[in-house]
Design a protein around this motif. Structure first.
Motif, PDB file in Angstrom:
ATOM      1  N   PHE A  16       0.806  -1.223   0.000  1.00 39.63           N
ATOM      2  CA  PHE A  16       0.000   0.000   0.000  1.00 39.63           C
ATOM      3  C   PHE A  16       0.838   1.273   0.000  1.00 39.63           C
ATOM      4  N   THR A  21       5.483   0.881  -5.298  1.00 38.82           N
ATOM      5  CA  THR A  21       4.168   0.853  -5.939  1.00 38.82           C
ATOM      6  C   THR A  21       4.041   1.993  -6.941  1.00 38.82           C
ATOM      7  N   VAL A  33      -2.350  -3.933  -5.334  1.00 32.53           N
ATOM      8  CA  VAL A  33      -1.830  -3.453  -4.060  1.00 32.53           C
ATOM      9  C   VAL A  33      -2.448  -4.253  -2.918  1.00 32.53           C
ATOM     10  N   SER A  35      -1.655  -5.480   1.577  1.00 31.73           N
ATOM     11  CA  SER A  35      -0.872  -5.280   2.796  1.00 31.73           C
ATOM     12  C   SER A  35       0.344  -6.197   2.746  1.00 31.73           C
TER      13      SER A  35
END
Length: 171
Positions: A16, A21, A33, A35
């Motif tokens: 995240f 990312t 995406v 955790s």
């Protein structure tokens, strides 16, 4: 995989709030995406095809997972740094960390620790980084401080320094 366009046809997983990312998305990858606790499980369940990891991470993460392997021929290369963060009110700790790290770099003990520490020692031989086909990515969000770090060879592992400078000469 002959080129980055073919690689970009595959979806990738990333965290995240990870800088990776944004870098992956900015470079044209389709990013799923999740955790950090769930990404390996998501990869096993084929929610995405690739899970780019830092050079020291993948072997321990796939250990015991028969459905996953560490890709042996490719590497992604982009400038991103790892920092120590301290409480803003604890300047003594910040100063001691900086002093200690600078001394360790200066006297060679940092490189010795890097080459022999359990987290990194085996990785250097497993990764065969210098033999991989490297696909360069740009990091448009790089900070001035990180740019400064990447212009200081003693602060960056040499193969990464060479890779980043080769593909990101503007640094």
């Amino acid at each position: 995989m002959k080129n980055s366009l073919k690689l970009k046809e595959l979806s990738v997983g990333s965290g995240f709030a990870w800088p990776d990312t944004r870098i992956l998305k900015d470079n044209g990858f389709e990013v799923t995406v999740g955790s950090s606790e769930n990404l390996i499980n998501m990869l096993e369940k084929k929610r995405f095809a690739l899970f780019p990891r830092a050079i020291h991470e993948p072997w321990s993460e796939v250990s015991g997972r028969t459905e996953l392997v560490v890709e042996e021929n490719l590497g992604l290369c982009y400038p991103v740094a790892m920092y120590f963060f301290t409480n803003q009110h604890n300047s003594r700790l910040r100063e001691r960390l900086q002093y200690g790290l600078e001394k360790a770099i200066e006297d060679g003990s940092f490189d010795t620790l890097f080459a022999t520490h359990p987290i990194t020692a085996d990785v250097l031989s497993l990764a065969h980084f210098e033999q991989r086909k490297v696909l360069p990515l740009q990091n448009e969000g790089i900070t001035a401080r990180t740019r400064q770090v990447f212009n200081t060879p003693s602060l960056v592992w040499q193969p990464v320094f060479d890779c980043v400078k080769r593909f990101n000469p503007q640094l």
